[in-house]
Enzyme design. Structure first.
Site, short mmCIF file in Angstrom:
data_model
loop_
_atom_site.label_atom_id
_atom_site.label_comp_id
_atom_site.label_asym_id
_atom_site.label_seq_id
_atom_site.Cartn_x
_atom_site.Cartn_y
_atom_site.Cartn_z
N LYS A 191 41.35 21.95 16.87
CA LYS A 191 40.23 22.88 16.79
C LYS A 191 38.98 22.36 17.50
CE LYS A 191 40.21 23.17 12.25
NZ LYS A 191 41.47 22.49 11.89
N THR A 192 38.64 21.11 17.20
CA THR A 192 37.41 20.56 17.75
C THR A 192 37.47 20.50 19.27
OG1 THR A 192 36.94 19.27 15.76
CG2 THR A 192 35.90 18.54 17.80
N GLU A 228 34.43 26.48 15.12
CA GLU A 228 35.66 26.06 14.45
C GLU A 228 35.83 26.90 13.19
OE1 GLU A 228 36.80 22.07 13.68
OE2 GLU A 228 35.62 21.28 15.35
#
Length: 464
Positions: A121-122, A165
């Site tokens: 995600k990051t 996110e």
């Protein structure tokens, strides 16, 4: 023009303001003109960055840190019920707002892209933030890590796109209503909150149900859990579903990923046309993250060739295969990987980028619950390294579980034929690595806890 600060959040108090998710929201609110205050357990660069934006940051938790005129108290799922500032809020009748609700309010009136999945995600959120900014679109973003470029995990931009996110760990991603949702993978993790894959699927289905009508779901065509989810949500006809990956039936098909040292080049087939672009991080895993970002940007109407070129501006995010330095011919790299899939992906990426080099790992397990459920798989991942040092479990928000120790990982690693050893004293690690490493080696500090602090200490010891 971005929306104004909601009245109920114009004087917010954040408990745990230094956390990755919390600090991002606090920064955006401060940049929008809110009078931000909060507390954290210890001093940090993040606390200083917040103060530079005008926020008041207290160190330690105490009831009198909560200002009399605070309009709300923002908390994450990690804040315990007995926190004195939370108790003070209850006594005074100050509204308590979960981090996810605060983030959702910041997205009001904008075009949100929400990035979900057990891992990646990051990186994917960062790739989008950097590339959209490079195209002059001035996005707002909230990321779970600091970018190498902007040097921040969050920013209030003047454009109409908000990249965030979407955290599945506590189901908080159910609060968002994205125009574009990305789902990178669907795997069993966060064992304190999910008991089975069925619960995971139900949670992600709820998230997909939050995508705005007329919006787009971008989802992996390669990962088994993501494919299963795609089948489960295929009946939703008011959104477009775009799949990406190496699978032959992917809508955005990855044809080739070519290693270029600690970078790579990816070729995709999109709308019948081939497109090749650079990704400034190594490995197929990160290349696929870039393709997910590409598909999401195209869904927003951004020309593919423009976005592909802009994705090359991404230079990484802290703790995601971040080169910390080199000493006496030994490179030290920091990896946030703490789930077996992430560990395997990062180790394979490093091996592909530095063929012929020995890879030494210092691994710190994260959470007792995760180790209990996935310790065997973590140990098997470490078999990809030439040698590993395994630290004690980083507890984060959890209390110990009887019988759950790093030995679960070490035993599994040895069973898989790995060269692995325990180390209970973190202070001893630089000496241990100095005794193991030789010129040409790569050292990975790996895990989501404070193992990241070891990189500079290892480099200093190697230089001595």
């Amino acid at each position: 023009m971005a929306p104004a600060v909601p009245t109920t959040m114009d004087r917010p108090h954040f408990i745990g303001i230094g956390g990755a998710g919390m600090s991002g929201i606090a920064k955006i609110l401060a940049q929008r003109g809110a009078r931000v205050a909060g507390s954290d357990a210890k001093e940090s660069a993040t606390a200083e960055a917040l103060r530079a934006l005008g926020a008041t940051v207290h160190i330690g938790h105490a009831a009198d840190h909560l200002d009399e005129d605070a309009t709300c108290v923002v908390v994450s799922s990690a804040i315990r019920a007995d926190n004195p500032e939370l108790a003070a809020a209850a006594e005074r009748g100050v509204p308590v707002v979960h981090r996810s609700d605060a983030l959702a309010r910041l997205m009001d009136g904008l075009r949100p892209i929400a990035v979900a999945g057990t891992h990646g995600k990051t990186t994917t959120t960062s790739m989008l933030a950097v590339s959209l900014a490079a195209l002059g679109l001035d996005p707002s973003y909230a990321i779970g890590g600091d970018l190498d470029g902007p040097g921040s995990n969050a920013r209030h931009g003047g454009g109409d796109i908000f990249v965030a996110e979407a955290d599945e760990s506590d189901r908080s991603f159910h609060k968002y209503a994205p125009e574009v949702a990305i789902i990178l993978n669907v795997e069993l993790d966060h064992h304190a909150n999910y008991a089975s894959m069925d619960e995971i699927y139900e949670s992600f289905e709820t998230f997909v149900g939050r995508v705005r009508p007329g919006g787009t779901l971008v989802v992996s065509a390669d990962q088994a859990g993501a494919r299963e989810l795609t089948e489960r949500v295929s009946g939703r006809h008011d959104i477009e579903i775009v799949t990406y990956g190496a699978a032959e039936d992917a809508d955005v098909r990855v044809l080739k990923v070519t290693p270029r040292g600690l970078a790579s080049e990816v070729t995709v087939l999109l709308n019948g046309k081939m497109l090749t672009f650079a990704v400034s991080v190594p490995g197929s895993h990160y290349a696929h993250n870039a393709v997910a970002a590409l598909a999401a940007g195209v869904a927003l109407g951004i020309p593919a060739h423009n976005l592909a070129s802009a994705l090359g501006k991404y230079t990484g995010v802290k703790r995601r295969l971040q080169l910390k330095g080199e000493a006496n011919g030994v490179q030290v790299i920091d990896s946030y990987a703490h789930h077996p899939t992430e560990m395997t992906a990062d180790l394979e990426a490093i091996r592909g980028a530095a063929a012929g080099s020995r890879v030494l790992v210092v691994f710190q397990p994260h959470l007792f619950s995760r180790t209990q459920e996935l310790g065997t798989e973590m140990g098997q991942s470490l078999a990809l390294a030439d040698a590993s040092v395994v630290l004690d479990i980083y507890p984060a928000r959890e209390d110990p579980i009887p019988g759950v120790t790093s030995d679960l990982i070490i035993d599994a690693a040895k069973e898989a034929g790995a060269d692995v050893r325990p180390e209970h004293a973190m202070a001893a690690v630089p000496d241990v690595i100095a005794g193991m490493a030789r010129p040409g080696d790569l050292v990975l500090t790996m895990g989501a806890g404070d193992v990241t602090d070891l990189g500079p200490k290892i480099l200093a010891r190697l230089e001595s």
